[in-house]
Design a protein around this motif. Structure first.
Motif, short mmCIF file in Angstrom:
data_model
loop_
_atom_site.label_atom_id
_atom_site.label_comp_id
_atom_site.label_asym_id
_atom_site.label_seq_id
_atom_site.Cartn_x
_atom_site.Cartn_y
_atom_site.Cartn_z
N ASN A 39 0.80 -1.22 0.00
CA ASN A 39 0.00 0.00 0.00
C ASN A 39 0.83 1.27 0.00
N LEU A 40 2.10 1.16 -0.33
CA LEU A 40 2.94 2.35 -0.46
C LEU A 40 2.78 2.93 -1.86
N VAL A 41 2.66 4.24 -1.92
CA VAL A 41 2.44 4.95 -3.18
C VAL A 41 3.50 6.03 -3.34
N VAL A 42 4.13 6.05 -4.50
CA VAL A 42 5.05 7.13 -4.85
C VAL A 42 4.28 8.11 -5.71
N ALA A 43 4.39 9.39 -5.40
CA ALA A 43 3.72 10.43 -6.18
C ALA A 43 4.71 11.56 -6.43
N THR A 44 4.45 12.30 -7.49
CA THR A 44 5.28 13.43 -7.87
C THR A 44 4.38 14.65 -7.98
N ILE A 45 4.82 15.77 -7.42
CA ILE A 45 4.04 17.01 -7.46
C ILE A 45 4.85 18.06 -8.20
N LEU A 46 4.29 18.58 -9.30
CA LEU A 46 4.94 19.63 -10.06
C LEU A 46 4.50 20.97 -9.49
N VAL A 60 1.26 13.45 -10.07
CA VAL A 60 1.48 12.23 -10.85
C VAL A 60 1.59 11.06 -9.88
N PHE A 61 0.72 10.04 -10.08
CA PHE A 61 0.71 8.86 -9.22
C PHE A 61 0.07 7.72 -10.00
N PHE A 62 -0.28 6.61 -9.34
CA PHE A 62 -0.74 5.42 -10.05
C PHE A 62 -2.02 5.61 -10.85
N ASN A 63 -2.84 6.60 -10.53
CA ASN A 63 -4.08 6.86 -11.29
C ASN A 63 -3.89 7.92 -12.37
N GLN A 64 -2.76 8.58 -12.37
CA GLN A 64 -2.45 9.64 -13.33
C GLN A 64 -0.94 9.58 -13.57
N LEU A 65 -0.53 8.73 -14.51
CA LEU A 65 0.87 8.38 -14.67
C LEU A 65 1.74 9.43 -15.33
N SER A 66 1.14 10.51 -15.86
CA SER A 66 1.93 11.55 -16.53
C SER A 66 1.41 12.93 -16.16
N SER A 67 2.33 13.90 -16.21
CA SER A 67 1.93 15.29 -16.06
C SER A 67 1.24 15.72 -17.35
N LEU A 104 6.29 9.78 -0.78
CA LEU A 104 5.90 8.39 -0.55
C LEU A 104 4.85 8.42 0.54
N TYR A 105 3.73 7.72 0.31
CA TYR A 105 2.69 7.71 1.35
C TYR A 105 2.01 6.35 1.40
N ILE A 106 1.37 6.10 2.53
CA ILE A 106 0.61 4.87 2.71
C ILE A 106 -0.81 5.13 2.24
N ASN A 107 -1.25 4.33 1.28
CA ASN A 107 -2.62 4.44 0.79
C ASN A 107 -3.57 3.95 1.88
#
Length: 187
Positions: A39-46, A60-67, A104-107
């Motif tokens: 349940n670990l999620v990596v996300a990127t914030i522009l 950008v995360f598992f439900n939105q894979l691109s900016s 990195l966060y816990i879903n």
């Protein structure tokens, strides 16, 4: 290569003048804590110059894979020892983007009652997009975590026309909600 400590930064494009992009790899080890690891999620914030997300579409995360501009992409399959990887094309990043922060966060859900302090390892590394050579890596951030459910790992940012990398290592007890509040995201 010595691991970069929390708060340290590296001049990526000054040290590598032909660098056109990077792959940022995130690695963790949760040991036998499968509900945590799963349940670990990596996300990127522009982010803009004020450190806020340009929009919710710039998360950008598992439900939105691109900016929206396709300059930042989460790879569907990580290579090597990384659990997740994010590809950043410097030439495609719009001028309105000043910082690209990795978290990195816990879903939520089955991972309740879990915390990042249970991790045995948590680090990130920056690779040259052209040849996958490792440019820098962070220290193991797991030792500074306790009850946090999210962490701002590091950021790629612009400084005087160059791209730099900084290890952040800031934990959030309120998980992704705390991250969203700090970065101006609506989740």
């Amino acid at each position: 290569m010595a691991a970069m400590k929390r708060g340290a930064n590296a001049a990526l494009t000054r040290e590598n003048p032909h660098l056109t992009g990077v792959v940022v790899g995130v690695r963790w080890d949760a040991g036998a804590e499968t509900p945590l690891s799963d349940n670990l999620v990596v996300a990127t914030i522009l982010c803009d110059a004020a450190g806020k997300a340009v929009s919710d579409e710039h998360f950008v995360f598992f439900n939105q894979l691109s900016s929206p501009d396709l300059s930042v992409n989460q790879l569907e399959q990580a290579l090597g020892d990384d659990n997740e990887q994010i590809e950043i094309d410097f030439n495609g990043v719009p001028d309105t983007i000043a910082r690209i922060t990795l978290v990195l966060y816990i879903n939520e859900g089955t991972a309740r009652r879990r915390a990042l302090g249970q991790l045995k390892e948590c680090r990130l590394r920056v690779l040259n997009l052209a040849d996958n050579s490792e440019l820098v890596r962070s220290e193991d951030l797991s030792g500074m975590l306790t009850n946090e459910t999210a962490i701002a790992l590091g950021e790629i940012y612009r400084h005087n026309g160059e791209w730099k990398f900084k290890v952040i290592g800031e934990g959030y007890a309120k998980g992704i909600a705390g991250v969203a509040a700090d970065y101006g995201l609506t989740l």
